[in-house]
Design an enzyme around this catalytic site. Structure first.
Site, PDB file in Angstrom:
ATOM      1  CD  GLU A 122      -1.126 -19.141   2.328  1.00  0.00           C
ATOM      2  OE1 GLU A 122      -0.850 -19.760   1.278  1.00  0.00           O
ATOM      3  OE2 GLU A 122      -2.229 -19.238   2.897  1.00  0.00           O
TER       4      GLU A 122
ATOM      5  CG  ASP B 166      -4.270 -25.226  -0.705  1.00  0.00           C
ATOM      6  OD1 ASP B 166      -3.658 -24.341  -1.328  1.00  0.00           O
ATOM      7  OD2 ASP B 166      -4.353 -25.259   0.543  1.00  0.00           O
TER       8      ASP B 166
END
Length: 134
Positions: A13, A88
């Site tokens: 990522e 998140d």
């Protein structure tokens, strides 16, 4: 962008911060940082560890005489159409509880992106409008 690409399915990522300004009820994003050397990048995780992100925000603030600042963050997910993970949402919750101004959150996938806005302790999905929309 200094040779940076979002990558392919097998890549780690990526992420960074969004720098911009507030214009009434609007958030204007003017620039972003990209992954830096000390950031933690794994297949299913990006953690901003490099101080360069904060330095970029501080420099923007100084050069703009206080009009440009941190307005959000972005990162990638290794999926076609991304959705926020529990990590998140927990991280964003901490950010929006500390700030009075709205914060933009973007997750880029391989084929689409997810956008949200955090304000007053809550993060809500934003509707994406195409440039072709009437």
């Amino acid at each position: 962008m200094n040779g940076f690409t979002l990558g392919t399915q097998g890549d780690a990522e990526a992420g960074g911060i969004l720098i911009g300004s507030y214009r009434g009820n609007h958030v204007q994003v003017r620039q972003c940082t990209v992954p830096l050397r000390r950031d933690l990048r794994e297949r299913y995780l990006f953690d901003r560890k490099d101080r360069g992100h904060q330095l970029a925000a501080t420099l923007a603030w100084t050069k703009s005489f206080g009009t440009e600042t941190f307005v959000g963050e972005w990162h990638t997910h290794p999926e076609d159409f991304p959705t926020p993970s529990m990590i998140d949402r927990a991280t964003w919750g901490k950010i929006v509880r500390r700030r009075a101004s709205p914060i933009v959150f973007l997750i880029m996938g391989r084929k689409g992106l997810w956008a949200g806005c955090g304000h007053r302790g809550d993060v809500k999905n934003m509707s994406l409008v195409s440039a072709d929309s009437p």
